[in-house]
Design a protein around this motif. Structure first.
Motif, mmCIF file in Angstrom:
data_model
loop_
_atom_site.group_PDB
_atom_site.id
_atom_site.type_symbol
_atom_site.label_atom_id
_atom_site.label_comp_id
_atom_site.label_asym_id
_atom_site.label_seq_id
_atom_site.Cartn_x
_atom_site.Cartn_y
_atom_site.Cartn_z
ATOM 1 N N ASP A 1 -0.893 2.388 -5.782
ATOM 2 C CA ASP A 1 -0.891 3.697 -5.815
ATOM 3 C C ASP A 1 -2.300 4.220 -4.810
ATOM 4 O O ASP A 1 -2.802 4.854 -5.395
ATOM 5 N N SER A 2 -2.041 4.062 -3.489
ATOM 6 C CA SER A 2 -3.349 4.201 -2.820
ATOM 7 C C SER A 2 -3.611 5.803 -2.476
ATOM 8 O O SER A 2 -4.682 6.077 -2.453
ATOM 9 N N GLY B 1 -4.004 13.783 -3.659
ATOM 10 C CA GLY B 1 -3.189 13.300 -4.774
ATOM 11 C C GLY B 1 -1.920 14.379 -5.152
ATOM 12 O O GLY B 1 -0.928 13.525 -5.371
ATOM 13 N N ARG B 2 -2.199 15.443 -5.093
ATOM 14 C CA ARG B 2 -1.347 16.290 -5.446
ATOM 15 C C ARG B 2 -0.027 16.436 -4.452
ATOM 16 O O ARG B 2 1.081 16.370 -4.837
ATOM 17 N N TYR B 3 -0.424 16.145 -3.388
ATOM 18 C CA TYR B 3 0.647 16.332 -2.212
ATOM 19 C C TYR B 3 0.963 14.639 -1.541
ATOM 20 O O TYR B 3 1.622 14.632 -0.666
ATOM 21 N N ASP B 4 0.666 13.862 -2.406
ATOM 22 C CA ASP B 4 0.939 12.265 -1.868
ATOM 23 C C ASP B 4 0.538 12.086 -0.487
ATOM 24 O O ASP B 4 1.300 11.679 0.190
ATOM 25 N N LEU B 5 -0.594 12.490 -0.132
ATOM 26 C CA LEU B 5 -1.150 12.167 1.241
ATOM 27 C C LEU B 5 -1.981 11.260 1.242
ATOM 28 O O LEU B 5 -3.025 11.180 0.412
ATOM 29 N N PRO B 6 -2.141 10.424 2.313
ATOM 30 C CA PRO B 6 -3.141 9.314 2.369
ATOM 31 C C PRO B 6 -4.530 9.949 2.893
ATOM 32 O O PRO B 6 -4.711 10.956 3.174
ATOM 33 N N VAL B 7 -5.618 9.214 2.644
ATOM 34 C CA VAL B 7 -6.984 9.517 2.747
ATOM 35 C C VAL B 7 -7.231 9.999 4.153
ATOM 36 O O VAL B 7 -8.109 10.695 4.482
ATOM 37 N N GLU B 8 -6.599 9.392 5.026
ATOM 38 C CA GLU B 8 -6.573 9.776 6.527
ATOM 39 C C GLU B 8 -6.421 11.312 6.536
ATOM 40 O O GLU B 8 -7.053 11.829 7.853
ATOM 41 N N ALA C 1 0.792 -1.038 0.057
ATOM 42 C CA ALA C 1 -0.119 0.111 0.058
ATOM 43 C C ALA C 1 0.888 1.285 0.190
ATOM 44 O O ALA C 1 1.940 1.106 0.465
ATOM 45 N N ARG C 2 0.392 2.276 -0.354
ATOM 46 C CA ARG C 2 1.096 3.756 -0.565
ATOM 47 C C ARG C 2 2.396 3.595 -1.151
ATOM 48 O O ARG C 2 3.444 3.887 -0.516
ATOM 49 N N VAL C 3 2.672 2.883 -2.219
ATOM 50 C CA VAL C 3 4.074 2.421 -2.795
ATOM 51 C C VAL C 3 4.586 3.871 -3.113
ATOM 52 O O VAL C 3 5.905 3.803 -3.348
#
Length: 310
Positions: free
Chosen positions: A164-165, A280-287, A135-137
């Protein structure tokens, strides 16, 4: 090139509706998915997602009777299930196989991979086709990804999946990660794309061009946040670009399934919210979504700060 396609709607799409797909819909969905040419239908999580979800629905539990119903409907050779190692015991694997699942995908956390690797080895002994998902590769260093991929290959996983979470990868990055993983494992690599930046299809094509042969997609893209690679687009692309090698794929039942999903499951309606795009722009998880809700400009500033701190 021939691909192994997994329909993940009933599982990843469950984040949109609390995993509350009715059994009759789930069975019809799976039947049409197989008719469309999907090799596997990922029918559920086993014993829940990473974080507990109150009153989680059918496709978030993956109970034995549900697996048996699916195996009767589409055949065990199409039944896939995914799990987090912390949610199961070795007995779960045995029960899942006896009920009719034949592909198990195990999410291997980069900070504590050994419990997942133990389940990989056990699943192989039982007779499963075994995939591992990172996850979150997009947040893994090349060195860490290489180490994890080597460990999974040593555990005899059949396929290493790059998830690509955060929906942040570019086509070039997707291609580089696939190339790196293949060079380490010498085996099959897959991509699980999210669509925060509208790049899921482009990333899938780039990954395929560099040797990925397993591909996740969901009907209407239904999945966490803005969703996944849109199955109908992916099948249409394959039908147009590789008609000779993808002759088993049938676009008509996939389009019928898309209409059925939209008619039966209101939460399937495609959407791209401002917070999901910013994640998506800042590569942050949904949390982190809750931290950037509200004013769009203020959300951008907050996201920039979160990214800098991570």
């Amino acid at each position: 090139m021939s691909f192994i396609n997994i329909d993940v709607t009933l599982r990843d799409g469950g984040y949109r509706n609390g995993f509350a797909f009715p059994l009759d819909y789930a069975l019809e969905h799976a039947r049409l998915s197989v008719e469309s040419g999907f090799d596997w239908v990922e029918i559920a999580y086993r014993n829940g997602s990473f974080k507990p979800i109150p009153n989680i629905g059918l496709t978030g539990r993956g109970e034995n009777e549900y697996i048996r119903s699916m195996a009767r409907e589409i055949g065990p050779e199409h039944v896939a299930i995914i799990l987090h190692p912390k949610n199961i015991t070795a007995a779960d694997l045995t029960e899942m196989y006896a009920a009719g699942a034949r592909l198990v995908r195990i999410i291997v956390p980069p900070d504590e991979p050994e419990p997942g690797l133990r389940h990989v080895r056990r699943a192989r002994e039982i007779g499963f086709t075994v995939g591992v998902n990172f996850a979150r590769v997009s947040q893994l260093s090349a060195r860490r990804l290489a180490d994890l991929a080597a460990a999974c290959a040593d555990a005899a996983a059949d396929v290493v999946y790059l998830a690509d979470s955060n929906g942040s990868l570019s086509p070039m990055e997707a291609a580089e990660l696939v190339t790196l993983t293949r060079s380490i494992t010498g085996g099959d690599v897959g991509l699980h794309a999210h669509n925060n930046l509208g790049l899921a299809l482009s990333n899938a094509i780039a990954a395929a061009d560099h040797g990925a042969v397993w591909m996740d997609s969901s009907i209407q893209g239904m999945g966490k946040g803005p969703g996944n690679l849109i199955a109908e687009q992916w099948l249409a692309h394959l039908d147009r670009s590789s008609p000779g090698t993808c002759s088993h794929l049938q676009l008509a039942p996939a389009l019928e399934l898309a209409e059925l999903l939209l008619a039966k499951v209101p939460e399937a309606t495609p959407s791209l919210s401002v917070p999901d795009l910013v994640l998506g722009r800042y590569d942050l998880p949904v949390e982190h979504r809750r931290n950037i809700l509200g004013d769009a400009r203020e959300g951008l500033v907050k996201a920039r700060g979160l990214a800098a701190a991570s």
